[in-house]
Motif scaffolding. Structure first.
Motif, mmCIF file in Angstrom:
data_model
loop_
_atom_site.group_PDB
_atom_site.id
_atom_site.type_symbol
_atom_site.label_atom_id
_atom_site.label_comp_id
_atom_site.label_asym_id
_atom_site.label_seq_id
_atom_site.Cartn_x
_atom_site.Cartn_y
_atom_site.Cartn_z
ATOM 1 N N GLY A 293 0.791 -1.219 0.000
ATOM 2 C CA GLY A 293 0.000 0.000 0.000
ATOM 3 C C GLY A 293 0.827 1.276 0.000
ATOM 4 N N THR A 294 2.151 1.143 -0.057
ATOM 5 C CA THR A 294 3.012 2.326 -0.101
ATOM 6 C C THR A 294 2.852 3.002 -1.452
ATOM 7 N N ARG A 295 2.748 4.313 -1.437
ATOM 8 C CA ARG A 295 2.510 5.048 -2.681
ATOM 9 C C ARG A 295 3.654 4.844 -3.677
ATOM 10 N N GLU A 296 3.305 4.883 -4.927
ATOM 11 C CA GLU A 296 4.296 4.742 -5.993
ATOM 12 C C GLU A 296 5.292 5.893 -5.898
ATOM 13 N N ASN A 297 6.534 5.635 -6.175
ATOM 14 C CA ASN A 297 7.632 6.612 -6.159
ATOM 15 C C ASN A 297 8.045 7.057 -4.751
ATOM 16 N N ARG A 298 7.499 6.469 -3.696
ATOM 17 C CA ARG A 298 7.891 6.904 -2.353
ATOM 18 C C ARG A 298 9.384 6.691 -2.125
ATOM 19 N N PHE A 299 9.912 5.552 -2.532
ATOM 20 C CA PHE A 299 11.330 5.276 -2.342
ATOM 21 C C PHE A 299 12.155 6.400 -2.953
ATOM 22 N N GLU A 300 11.942 6.704 -4.211
ATOM 23 C CA GLU A 300 12.729 7.715 -4.917
ATOM 24 C C GLU A 300 12.544 9.106 -4.309
ATOM 25 N N GLU A 301 11.309 9.469 -3.999
ATOM 26 C CA GLU A 301 11.035 10.800 -3.435
ATOM 27 C C GLU A 301 11.669 10.969 -2.055
ATOM 28 N N ASP A 302 11.484 9.989 -1.198
ATOM 29 C CA ASP A 302 12.045 10.068 0.151
ATOM 30 C C ASP A 302 13.568 10.040 0.119
ATOM 31 N N PHE A 303 14.126 9.180 -0.725
ATOM 32 C CA PHE A 303 15.576 9.099 -0.841
ATOM 33 C C PHE A 303 16.148 10.452 -1.268
ATOM 34 N N GLN A 304 15.561 11.051 -2.277
ATOM 35 C CA GLN A 304 16.070 12.328 -2.785
ATOM 36 C C GLN A 304 15.936 13.433 -1.742
ATOM 37 N N ARG A 305 14.834 13.432 -1.002
ATOM 38 C CA ARG A 305 14.615 14.434 0.045
ATOM 39 C C ARG A 305 15.680 14.312 1.129
ATOM 40 N N ALA A 306 15.959 13.089 1.574
ATOM 41 C CA ALA A 306 16.978 12.868 2.608
ATOM 42 C C ALA A 306 18.368 13.200 2.085
ATOM 43 N N GLU A 307 18.658 12.799 0.869
ATOM 44 C CA GLU A 307 19.964 13.080 0.254
ATOM 45 C C GLU A 307 20.192 14.586 0.119
ATOM 46 N N ASN A 308 19.170 15.319 -0.308
ATOM 47 C CA ASN A 308 19.294 16.774 -0.463
ATOM 48 C C ASN A 308 19.551 17.451 0.881
ATOM 49 N N PHE A 309 18.840 17.024 1.928
ATOM 50 C CA PHE A 309 19.051 17.624 3.247
ATOM 51 C C PHE A 309 20.456 17.318 3.746
ATOM 52 N N TRP A 310 20.920 16.093 3.527
ATOM 53 C CA TRP A 310 22.277 15.709 3.913
ATOM 54 C C TRP A 310 23.301 16.643 3.270
ATOM 55 N N LYS A 311 23.147 16.904 1.995
ATOM 56 C CA LYS A 311 24.084 17.781 1.279
ATOM 57 C C LYS A 311 24.001 19.212 1.769
ATOM 58 N N GLU A 312 22.813 19.678 2.123
ATOM 59 C CA GLU A 312 22.637 21.045 2.640
ATOM 60 C C GLU A 312 23.409 21.247 3.941
ATOM 61 N N MET A 313 23.435 20.224 4.792
ATOM 62 C CA MET A 313 24.058 20.363 6.116
ATOM 63 C C MET A 313 25.526 20.765 6.037
ATOM 64 N N ALA A 314 26.246 20.298 5.052
ATOM 65 C CA ALA A 314 27.676 20.606 4.933
ATOM 66 C C ALA A 314 27.923 22.080 4.627
ATOM 67 N N ASN A 315 26.920 22.768 4.135
ATOM 68 C CA ASN A 315 27.093 24.169 3.737
ATOM 69 C C ASN A 315 26.394 25.155 4.656
ATOM 70 N N TRP A 316 25.912 24.696 5.783
ATOM 71 C CA TRP A 316 25.220 25.592 6.704
ATOM 72 C C TRP A 316 26.176 26.588 7.342
ATOM 73 N N PRO A 317 25.703 27.796 7.588
ATOM 74 C CA PRO A 317 26.520 28.786 8.297
ATOM 75 C C PRO A 317 26.415 28.645 9.819
ATOM 76 N N TYR A 318 25.609 27.718 10.297
ATOM 77 C CA TYR A 318 25.360 27.563 11.731
ATOM 78 C C TYR A 318 26.438 26.710 12.389
ATOM 79 N N LYS A 319 26.692 27.014 13.651
ATOM 80 C CA LYS A 319 27.682 26.237 14.394
ATOM 81 C C LYS A 319 27.031 25.100 15.174
ATOM 82 N N ASN A 320 26.007 25.403 15.952
ATOM 83 C CA ASN A 320 25.342 24.400 16.789
ATOM 84 C C ASN A 320 23.894 24.245 16.352
ATOM 85 N N VAL A 321 23.594 23.066 15.832
ATOM 86 C CA VAL A 321 22.283 22.793 15.246
ATOM 87 C C VAL A 321 21.680 21.565 15.910
ATOM 88 N N ALA A 322 20.408 21.648 16.239
ATOM 89 C CA ALA A 322 19.657 20.467 16.674
ATOM 90 C C ALA A 322 18.711 20.098 15.540
#
Length: 154
Positions: free
Chosen positions: A58-87
Motif C-alpha cells: 500500500g506504499t505510494r508509488e515513487n515513495r522510495f525515490e522521493e524520500d531518498f532524494q529528500r533525505a539526500e538533499n538535506f544531507w548535502k545542505e548540512m555541509a554548507n550551513w553557516p550555523y555552528k550548533n544545530v539540533a
C-alpha cells in the motif's frame, strides 16, 4: 531531552513538521530561547526500504525515490550551513540514513542501527569531514524508562 540539550547553545533547531517532532522541538526551543526554530517537511520520516527495511503493501508509488532524494538533499545542505550548533529533531529512519552517510556504511544495513525515541545522536559536520561522536544516547531519560543502548564513538 530538552533539558539535556539545554547544555548546548543552539543557533537553530530544524524539525520535522510532523506533530511528535514538532512538540519536542518546541520544548527544546523553550530552553534555547535564542535558537531559531524551522519546521520542515524535509525531515519527515523516510520509507524504511531505503535503509534496508522491508517493503510495506500500500506504499505510494515513487515513495522510495522521493524520500531518498529528500533525505539526500538535506544531507548535502548540512555541509554548507553557516550555523555552528544545530539540533535536528526528526525520526528514526532518517537518522539512520544520516548515520550511514556519516559512517560511509551501506544504506541497506542502516535498519540495524538502534535509534530509540528521544535519543540523541551527534554528528560534527564540516565541508570536508563528518565525525560521529554519539549514537542513540538515552542517558537523559529516567532509568525506569531507558533502554540504555547508547554508543559512544571516539
Amino acid at each position: 531531552l530538552a533539558k539535556k540539550l539545554g547544555n548546548f547553545k543552539l543557533d537553530i533547531i530544524f524539525s520535522s513538521n510532523l506533530e511528535r517532532a514538532s512538540i519536542t522541538a518546541k520544548e527544546i526551543q523553550k530552553i534555547n530561547q535564542n535558537a531559531q526554530l524551522v519546521e520542515t517537511e524535509k525531515l519527515q520520516e523516510i520509507y524504511r526500504l531505503i535503509i534496508g527495511g522491508t517493503s510495506k503493501e500500500g506504499t505510494r508509488e515513487n515513495r522510495f525515490e522521493e524520500d531518498f532524494q529528500r533525505a539526500e538533499n538535506f544531507w548535502k545542505e548540512m555541509a554548507n550551513w553557516p550555523y555552528k550548533n544545530v539540533a535536528i529533531v526528526c525520526h528514526g529512519n532518517i537518522i539512520r540514513f544520516f548515520l550511514s552517510k556519516a559512517l560511509n556504511k551501506p544504506l541497506e544495513d542502516a535498519h540495524k542501527i538502534e535509534i530509540d525515541p528521544a535519543s540523541i545522536t551527534m554528528l560534527n559536520i564540516t565541508k570536508d569531514k563528518v565525525k560521529v561522536s554519539l549514537i542513540n544516547d538515552t542517558s537523559h531519560i529516567p532509568q525506569e524508562l531507558s533502554t540504555e543502548k547508547s554508543v559512544y564513538v571516539e
